[in-house]
Design a protein around this motif. Structure first.
Motif, PDB file in Angstrom:
ATOM      1  N   THR A  92       0.836  -1.205   0.000  1.00  0.00           N
ATOM      2  CA  THR A  92       0.000   0.000   0.000  1.00  0.00           C
ATOM      3  C   THR A  92       0.865   1.247   0.000  1.00  0.00           C
ATOM      4  OG1 THR A  92      -1.759  -1.183   1.154  1.00  0.00           O
ATOM      5  CG2 THR A  92      -1.836   1.229   1.234  1.00  0.00           C
ATOM      6  N   LEU A  93       1.890   1.261   0.846  1.00  0.00           N
ATOM      7  CA  LEU A  93       2.764   2.433   0.916  1.00  0.00           C
ATOM      8  C   LEU A  93       3.525   2.657  -0.380  1.00  0.00           C
ATOM      9  CD1 LEU A  93       4.048   2.161   4.580  1.00  0.00           C
ATOM     10  CD2 LEU A  93       2.391   3.798   3.642  1.00  0.00           C
ATOM     11  N   ASP A  94       3.816   1.594  -1.117  1.00  0.00           N
ATOM     12  CA  ASP A  94       4.464   1.753  -2.427  1.00  0.00           C
ATOM     13  C   ASP A  94       3.580   2.550  -3.383  1.00  0.00           C
ATOM     14  OD1 ASP A  94       6.788   0.427  -1.764  1.00  0.00           O
ATOM     15  OD2 ASP A  94       6.205  -1.459  -2.728  1.00  0.00           O
ATOM     16  N   VAL A  95       2.270   2.478  -3.208  1.00  0.00           N
ATOM     17  CA  VAL A  95       1.340   3.157  -4.112  1.00  0.00           C
ATOM     18  C   VAL A  95       0.921   4.522  -3.581  1.00  0.00           C
ATOM     19  CG1 VAL A  95      -0.916   2.993  -5.255  1.00  0.00           C
ATOM     20  CG2 VAL A  95       0.498   0.954  -4.987  1.00  0.00           C
ATOM     21  N   VAL A  96       0.544   4.608  -2.317  1.00  0.00           N
ATOM     22  CA  VAL A  96      -0.022   5.857  -1.777  1.00  0.00           C
ATOM     23  C   VAL A  96       0.716   6.356  -0.539  1.00  0.00           C
ATOM     24  CG1 VAL A  96      -2.346   5.493  -2.694  1.00  0.00           C
ATOM     25  CG2 VAL A  96      -1.764   4.622  -0.418  1.00  0.00           C
ATOM     26  N   GLY A  97       1.956   5.929  -0.371  1.00  0.00           N
ATOM     27  CA  GLY A  97       2.652   6.221   0.865  1.00  0.00           C
ATOM     28  C   GLY A  97       3.363   7.556   0.951  1.00  0.00           C
ATOM     29  N   MET A 155      -1.603  11.005  -0.807  1.00  0.00           N
ATOM     30  CA  MET A 155      -2.714  10.948   0.152  1.00  0.00           C
ATOM     31  C   MET A 155      -3.499  12.258   0.177  1.00  0.00           C
ATOM     32  SD  MET A 155      -2.992   7.925   1.134  1.00  0.00           S
ATOM     33  CE  MET A 155      -4.170   8.078   2.446  1.00  0.00           C
ATOM     34  N   LEU A 156      -2.811  13.378   0.003  1.00  0.00           N
ATOM     35  CA  LEU A 156      -3.533  14.657  -0.026  1.00  0.00           C
ATOM     36  C   LEU A 156      -4.375  14.785  -1.295  1.00  0.00           C
ATOM     37  CD1 LEU A 156      -0.880  17.067   1.519  1.00  0.00           C
ATOM     38  CD2 LEU A 156      -2.941  16.124   2.597  1.00  0.00           C
ATOM     39  N   ARG A 200       2.048  12.270  -9.648  1.00  0.00           N
ATOM     40  CA  ARG A 200       1.218  11.581  -8.646  1.00  0.00           C
ATOM     41  C   ARG A 200      -0.141  11.213  -9.229  1.00  0.00           C
ATOM     42  NH1 ARG A 200       5.617  12.726  -7.008  1.00  0.00           N
ATOM     43  NH2 ARG A 200       6.317  12.544  -4.862  1.00  0.00           N
ATOM     44  N   LEU A 201      -0.748  12.094 -10.006  1.00  0.00           N
ATOM     45  CA  LEU A 201      -2.037  11.769 -10.628  1.00  0.00           C
ATOM     46  C   LEU A 201      -1.885  10.592 -11.582  1.00  0.00           C
ATOM     47  CD1 LEU A 201      -3.422  15.363 -11.262  1.00  0.00           C
ATOM     48  CD2 LEU A 201      -4.426  13.641  -9.729  1.00  0.00           C
ATOM     49  N   ARG A 202      -0.815  10.588 -12.374  1.00  0.00           N
ATOM     50  CA  ARG A 202      -0.560   9.493 -13.310  1.00  0.00           C
ATOM     51  C   ARG A 202      -0.435   8.166 -12.549  1.00  0.00           C
ATOM     52  NH1 ARG A 202       4.065  10.866 -14.724  1.00  0.00           N
ATOM     53  NH2 ARG A 202       3.428  12.575 -16.065  1.00  0.00           N
ATOM     54  N   THR A 203       0.293   8.175 -11.450  1.00  0.00           N
ATOM     55  CA  THR A 203       0.472   6.968 -10.645  1.00  0.00           C
ATOM     56  C   THR A 203      -0.855   6.493 -10.066  1.00  0.00           C
ATOM     57  OG1 THR A 203       2.756   7.544 -10.096  1.00  0.00           O
ATOM     58  CG2 THR A 203       1.636   6.014  -8.608  1.00  0.00           C
ATOM     59  N   VAL A 238      -3.807   7.009 -11.263  1.00  0.00           N
ATOM     60  CA  VAL A 238      -4.611   6.466 -12.365  1.00  0.00           C
ATOM     61  C   VAL A 238      -4.090   5.088 -12.763  1.00  0.00           C
ATOM     62  CG1 VAL A 238      -5.225   6.767 -14.810  1.00  0.00           C
ATOM     63  CG2 VAL A 238      -5.401   8.705 -13.226  1.00  0.00           C
ATOM     64  N   GLU A 239      -2.771   4.945 -12.890  1.00  0.00           N
ATOM     65  CA  GLU A 239      -2.182   3.652 -13.260  1.00  0.00           C
ATOM     66  C   GLU A 239      -2.535   2.544 -12.280  1.00  0.00           C
ATOM     67  OE1 GLU A 239       2.021   4.414 -13.540  1.00  0.00           O
ATOM     68  OE2 GLU A 239       1.828   5.393 -15.502  1.00  0.00           O
ATOM     69  N   HIS A 240      -2.683   2.895 -11.011  1.00  0.00           N
ATOM     70  CA  HIS A 240      -3.012   1.905  -9.982  1.00  0.00           C
ATOM     71  C   HIS A 240      -4.517   1.767  -9.757  1.00  0.00           C
ATOM     72  CE1 HIS A 240       0.972   0.655  -8.660  1.00  0.00           C
ATOM     73  NE2 HIS A 240       1.353   1.892  -8.913  1.00  0.00           N
ATOM     74  N   GLY A 241      -5.324   2.449 -10.575  1.00  0.00           N
ATOM     75  CA  GLY A 241      -6.768   2.285 -10.497  1.00  0.00           C
ATOM     76  C   GLY A 241      -7.422   2.951  -9.303  1.00  0.00           C
ATOM     77  N   ILE A 242      -6.764   3.929  -8.709  1.00  0.00           N
ATOM     78  CA  ILE A 242      -7.333   4.662  -7.571  1.00  0.00           C
ATOM     79  C   ILE A 242      -8.173   5.825  -8.072  1.00  0.00           C
ATOM     80  CG2 ILE A 242      -6.700   6.096  -5.576  1.00  0.00           C
ATOM     81  CD1 ILE A 242      -4.244   4.117  -5.339  1.00  0.00           C
ATOM     82  N   LEU A 243      -7.722   6.453  -9.137  1.00  0.00           N
ATOM     83  CA  LEU A 243      -8.472   7.495  -9.839  1.00  0.00           C
ATOM     84  C   LEU A 243      -8.668   7.046 -11.281  1.00  0.00           C
ATOM     85  CD1 LEU A 243      -6.522  10.714  -8.721  1.00  0.00           C
ATOM     86  CD2 LEU A 243      -8.746   9.961  -7.856  1.00  0.00           C
ATOM     87  N   SER A 244      -9.716   7.541 -11.900  1.00  0.00           N
ATOM     88  CA  SER A 244      -9.877   7.336 -13.341  1.00  0.00           C
ATOM     89  C   SER A 244     -10.070   8.696 -13.986  1.00  0.00           C
ATOM     90  CB  SER A 244     -11.063   6.419 -13.643  1.00  0.00           C
ATOM     91  OG  SER A 244     -12.273   7.051 -13.295  1.00  0.00           O
ATOM     92  N   LEU A 245      -9.702   8.785 -15.241  1.00  0.00           N
ATOM     93  CA  LEU A 245      -9.900  10.011 -16.015  1.00  0.00           C
ATOM     94  C   LEU A 245     -11.202   9.888 -16.779  1.00  0.00           C
ATOM     95  CD1 LEU A 245      -6.464  11.043 -17.534  1.00  0.00           C
ATOM     96  CD2 LEU A 245      -8.028  12.470 -16.235  1.00  0.00           C
ATOM     97  N   GLN A 246     -12.042  10.913 -16.670  1.00  0.00           N
ATOM     98  CA  GLN A 246     -13.323  10.916 -17.358  1.00  0.00           C
ATOM     99  C   GLN A 246     -13.544  12.283 -17.987  1.00  0.00           C
ATOM    100  OE1 GLN A 246     -16.336   9.778 -14.529  1.00  0.00           O
ATOM    101  NE2 GLN A 246     -15.439   7.770 -14.192  1.00  0.00           N
ATOM    102  N   PRO A 247     -14.377  12.345 -19.035  1.00  0.00           N
ATOM    103  CA  PRO A 247     -14.704  13.656 -19.602  1.00  0.00           C
ATOM    104  C   PRO A 247     -15.339  14.548 -18.527  1.00  0.00           C
ATOM    105  CG  PRO A 247     -15.494  11.881 -21.009  1.00  0.00           C
ATOM    106  CD  PRO A 247     -15.029  11.240 -19.740  1.00  0.00           C
ATOM    107  N   ALA A 248     -15.064  15.835 -18.619  1.00  0.00           N
ATOM    108  CA  ALA A 248     -15.605  16.783 -17.638  1.00  0.00           C
ATOM    109  C   ALA A 248     -17.128  16.747 -17.626  1.00  0.00           C
ATOM    110  CB  ALA A 248     -15.108  18.185 -17.948  1.00  0.00           C
TER     111      ALA A 248
END
Length: 149
Positions: A17-22, A27-28, A57-60, A62-72
């Motif tokens: 977990t810390l490798d992804v969001v540590g 986290m912010l 950080r946003l790219r990471t 998204v790559e780990h599936g925590i955020l997704s990019l969607q049309p506004a």
């Protein structure tokens, strides 16, 4: 310089977990996504981060599936970052960090933000680890079972 150990080789869920969001910024970003930030400019304005660090950080995330990019949602050409189910599961982590900080990093009379239940307007109950049958447990009452090598 020694290579960083591959996250997938870790048998400890905390280490993976810390490798992804540590780091602080990740986290912010997740915290602000829960608070309604969605666009790159929202995160940058709220956090005051350098553009290159924010983009990384946003790219990471998204790559780990925590955020997704969607049309506004307003139909503009922009894209928005939206928490996925996986990202939404980090809410308990955010609340636990918040509650620890409230207990240990603020004086009783010191001003701070509060996390409230929208329906009642009251603060959330203090989170405590529990067994599957609901009994509260402390660290002394738990043991880590490591996989056989």
């Amino acid at each position: 310089m020694p290579r960083k150990k591959e996250s997938n080789a870790e048998t400890c869920p905390v280490a993976r977990t810390l490798d992804v969001v540590g780091d602080r910024w990740s986290m912010l970003i997740v915290r602000d996504a829960f608070d309604g930030a969605a666009r790159f400019s929202d995160f940058q304005r709220r956090l005051g981060m350098a553009r290159n660090i924010l983009a990384d950080r946003l790219r990471t995330l998204v790559e780990h599936g925590i955020l997704s990019l969607q049309p506004a949602t307003d139909g503009s050409v922009y894209q928005e970052y939206v928490l996925t189910k996986k990202g939404g599961d980090l809410f308990t982590v955010i609340v636990a960090l918040r509650q620890w900080g409230e207990r240990h990093l603020f004086e009783d009379d010191e001003p701070r933000s509060a996390l409230l239940d929208k329906a009642s307007g009251t603060p959330l109950a203090v989170m405590v680890p529990t067994t599957t049958d609901g009994k509260a447990v402390s660290a002394k009452e738990t043991a880590v079972q490591r996989p056989l090598q």
